[in-house]
Design a protein around this motif. Structure first.
Motif, PDB file in Angstrom:
ATOM      1  N   ARG A 178     103.436  37.089   0.445  1.00  0.00           N
ATOM      2  CA  ARG A 178     104.535  36.389  -0.218  1.00  0.00           C
ATOM      3  C   ARG A 178     104.479  34.876  -0.020  1.00  0.00           C
ATOM      4  O   ARG A 178     105.214  34.146  -0.686  1.00  0.00           O
ATOM      5  CB  ARG A 178     105.897  36.893   0.313  1.00  0.00           C
ATOM      6  N   VAL A 179     103.639  34.397   0.914  1.00  0.00           N
ATOM      7  CA  VAL A 179     103.671  32.982   1.302  1.00  0.00           C
ATOM      8  C   VAL A 179     102.395  32.282   0.851  1.00  0.00           C
ATOM      9  O   VAL A 179     101.296  32.610   1.307  1.00  0.00           O
ATOM     10  CB  VAL A 179     103.854  32.833   2.820  1.00  0.00           C
ATOM     11  N   GLU A 180     102.551  31.313  -0.057  1.00  0.00           N
ATOM     12  CA  GLU A 180     101.426  30.534  -0.558  1.00  0.00           C
ATOM     13  C   GLU A 180     101.023  29.451   0.446  1.00  0.00           C
ATOM     14  O   GLU A 180      99.873  29.360   0.857  1.00  0.00           O
ATOM     15  CB  GLU A 180     101.805  29.887  -1.893  1.00  0.00           C
ATOM     16  N   ARG A 181     101.969  28.621   0.810  1.00  0.00           N
ATOM     17  CA  ARG A 181     101.782  27.599   1.842  1.00  0.00           C
ATOM     18  C   ARG A 181     103.013  27.593   2.732  1.00  0.00           C
ATOM     19  O   ARG A 181     104.128  27.841   2.266  1.00  0.00           O
ATOM     20  CB  ARG A 181     101.546  26.208   1.226  1.00  0.00           C
ATOM     21  N   LEU A 182     102.786  27.272   4.002  1.00  0.00           N
ATOM     22  CA  LEU A 182     103.846  27.354   5.006  1.00  0.00           C
ATOM     23  C   LEU A 182     104.038  25.991   5.652  1.00  0.00           C
ATOM     24  O   LEU A 182     103.070  25.340   6.045  1.00  0.00           O
ATOM     25  CB  LEU A 182     103.461  28.387   6.070  1.00  0.00           C
ATOM     26  N   ILE A 183     105.297  25.562   5.759  1.00  0.00           N
ATOM     27  CA  ILE A 183     105.623  24.309   6.439  1.00  0.00           C
ATOM     28  C   ILE A 183     106.633  24.609   7.532  1.00  0.00           C
ATOM     29  O   ILE A 183     107.716  25.139   7.266  1.00  0.00           O
ATOM     30  CB  ILE A 183     106.190  23.264   5.462  1.00  0.00           C
ATOM     31  N   LEU A 184     106.269  24.271   8.763  1.00  0.00           N
ATOM     32  CA  LEU A 184     107.123  24.471   9.928  1.00  0.00           C
ATOM     33  C   LEU A 184     107.579  23.107  10.414  1.00  0.00           C
ATOM     34  O   LEU A 184     106.774  22.312  10.894  1.00  0.00           O
ATOM     35  CB  LEU A 184     106.352  25.216  11.021  1.00  0.00           C
ATOM     36  N   ALA A 185     108.866  22.821  10.280  1.00  0.00           N
ATOM     37  CA  ALA A 185     109.390  21.489  10.574  1.00  0.00           C
ATOM     38  C   ALA A 185     110.311  21.519  11.786  1.00  0.00           C
ATOM     39  O   ALA A 185     111.295  22.263  11.812  1.00  0.00           O
ATOM     40  CB  ALA A 185     110.147  20.938   9.367  1.00  0.00           C
ATOM     41  N   ALA A 186     109.969  20.710  12.795  1.00  0.00           N
ATOM     42  CA  ALA A 186     110.796  20.569  14.001  1.00  0.00           C
ATOM     43  C   ALA A 186     111.195  21.931  14.545  1.00  0.00           C
ATOM     44  O   ALA A 186     112.376  22.225  14.753  1.00  0.00           O
ATOM     45  CB  ALA A 186     112.026  19.710  13.712  1.00  0.00           C
ATOM     46  N   THR A 187     110.203  22.753  14.770  1.00  0.00           N
ATOM     47  CA  THR A 187     110.483  24.093  15.265  1.00  0.00           C
ATOM     48  C   THR A 187     109.504  24.446  16.366  1.00  0.00           C
ATOM     49  O   THR A 187     108.506  23.758  16.574  1.00  0.00           O
ATOM     50  CB  THR A 187     110.418  25.125  14.123  1.00  0.00           C
ATOM     51  N   GLY A 188     109.819  25.500  17.080  1.00  0.00           N
ATOM     52  CA  GLY A 188     108.993  25.941  18.195  1.00  0.00           C
ATOM     53  C   GLY A 188     109.808  26.803  19.126  1.00  0.00           C
ATOM     54  O   GLY A 188     110.929  27.210  18.798  1.00  0.00           O
ATOM     55  N   PRO A 189     109.288  27.088  20.299  1.00  0.00           N
ATOM     56  CA  PRO A 189     110.013  27.947  21.233  1.00  0.00           C
ATOM     57  C   PRO A 189     111.308  27.290  21.722  1.00  0.00           C
ATOM     58  O   PRO A 189     111.389  26.062  21.840  1.00  0.00           O
ATOM     59  CB  PRO A 189     109.028  28.119  22.392  1.00  0.00           C
ATOM     60  N   VAL A 190     112.292  28.112  21.999  1.00  0.00           N
ATOM     61  CA  VAL A 190     113.532  27.624  22.595  1.00  0.00           C
ATOM     62  C   VAL A 190     113.297  27.445  24.094  1.00  0.00           C
ATOM     63  O   VAL A 190     113.105  28.406  24.822  1.00  0.00           O
ATOM     64  CB  VAL A 190     114.691  28.603  22.327  1.00  0.00           C
ATOM     65  N   THR A 191     113.300  26.200  24.541  1.00  0.00           N
ATOM     66  CA  THR A 191     113.084  25.904  25.953  1.00  0.00           C
ATOM     67  C   THR A 191     114.365  26.157  26.741  1.00  0.00           C
ATOM     68  O   THR A 191     115.438  26.391  26.171  1.00  0.00           O
ATOM     69  CB  THR A 191     112.657  24.443  26.136  1.00  0.00           C
ATOM     70  N   ALA A 192     114.261  26.077  28.061  1.00  0.00           N
ATOM     71  CA  ALA A 192     115.437  26.274  28.917  1.00  0.00           C
ATOM     72  C   ALA A 192     116.512  25.234  28.591  1.00  0.00           C
ATOM     73  O   ALA A 192     117.708  25.549  28.532  1.00  0.00           O
ATOM     74  CB  ALA A 192     115.022  26.190  30.384  1.00  0.00           C
ATOM     75  N   ARG A 193     116.092  23.985  28.376  1.00  0.00           N
ATOM     76  CA  ARG A 193     117.070  22.935  28.046  1.00  0.00           C
ATOM     77  C   ARG A 193     117.752  23.222  26.722  1.00  0.00           C
ATOM     78  O   ARG A 193     118.986  23.132  26.610  1.00  0.00           O
ATOM     79  CB  ARG A 193     116.393  21.566  28.004  1.00  0.00           C
ATOM     80  N   THR A 194     116.966  23.575  25.704  1.00  0.00           N
ATOM     81  CA  THR A 194     117.552  23.867  24.403  1.00  0.00           C
ATOM     82  C   THR A 194     118.512  25.048  24.489  1.00  0.00           C
ATOM     83  O   THR A 194     119.586  25.034  23.877  1.00  0.00           O
ATOM     84  CB  THR A 194     116.440  24.162  23.377  1.00  0.00           C
ATOM     85  N   SER A 195     118.154  26.059  25.270  1.00  0.00           N
ATOM     86  CA  SER A 195     119.021  27.222  25.425  1.00  0.00           C
ATOM     87  C   SER A 195     120.350  26.830  26.054  1.00  0.00           C
ATOM     88  O   SER A 195     121.423  27.273  25.606  1.00  0.00           O
ATOM     89  CB  SER A 195     118.320  28.279  26.293  1.00  0.00           C
TER      90      SER A 195
END
Length: 201
Positions: A45-62
């Motif tokens: 279903r995905v032609e091209r993928l853009i991941l913006a300002a994303t990644g694992p949730v760190t301890a600080r972010t949590s």
């Protein structure tokens, strides 16, 4: 309860409902987790993928997002709540004009389709539970652009590099002078990178 895989499947169902076989997919922050999972679970279903300002949730972010959820549930006034959120979203220059910050908080609080406290809590729990990006990253086949923000306090570029290292056809770009809401902080740079990637440049 919500989960990132569940929401990725919802996106695939939306494509079905709209009669769209393949699409370019861009996800920001938690939306990036959903976009990654969509590309892994439904690669056709995905032609091209853009991941913006994303990644694992760190301890600080949590901790930050958990405290923001608790503040909403404790009845913090909406304008004050947004003022507490903004430092995690925007570059330092945003705060040089107090009237701009006040107006942004007022407009955010006046949004006609506000998220409920329960929905914010469910969003937080779902993103916190989505800890390991490696399996999904390894399953992605679409050409991928990873856009990070130099000043991102929630999802740092180095964390994104590690999380998405398994994507074989990947290009990584760090937008300088931008924080988590990189499309607000540096809109021209953001659009240039996105459009260039979609056009194959």
């Amino acid at each position: 309860p919500l989960s990132v895989p569940q929401m990725a499947d919802d996106c695939a169902a939306l494509l079905d409902a709209l009669g769209i076989q393949r699409a370019h997919v861009l996800g920001h922050s938690m939306g990036g987790m959903i976009a990654l999972e969509l590309a892994a679970r439904h690669p056709e279903r995905v032609e091209r993928l853009i991941l913006a300002a994303t990644g694992p949730v760190t301890a600080r972010t949590s901790i930050v997002m958990g405290d923001l959820a608790a503040a909403r549930e404790a009845g913090v006034p909406p304008e004050l709540w947004f003022r507490l959120l903004f430092p995690w979203l925007f570059r330092p220059g945003f705060f040089e004009h107090t009237e701009t910050v006040a107006e942004a908080a007022r407009l955010s609080a006046a949004y006609p389709y506000p998220q409920s406290d329960a929905a914010f809590r469910a969003q937080y729990e779902a993103s916190r539970a989505y800890r390991d990006h490696s399996a999904a990253a390894a399953a992605v086949r679409a050409p991928t652009l990873v856009l990070s923000a130099e000043l991102d306090l929630l999802m740092a570029p180095a964390d994104a590099d590690r999380a998405f290292a398994g994507i074989s056809n990947r290009r990584s770009v760090v937008i300088s002078g931008a924080a988590h809401s990189l499309h607000w902080d540096r809109p021209k740079d953001f659009v240039r990178e996105v459009v260039g990637f979609l056009e194959g440049r």
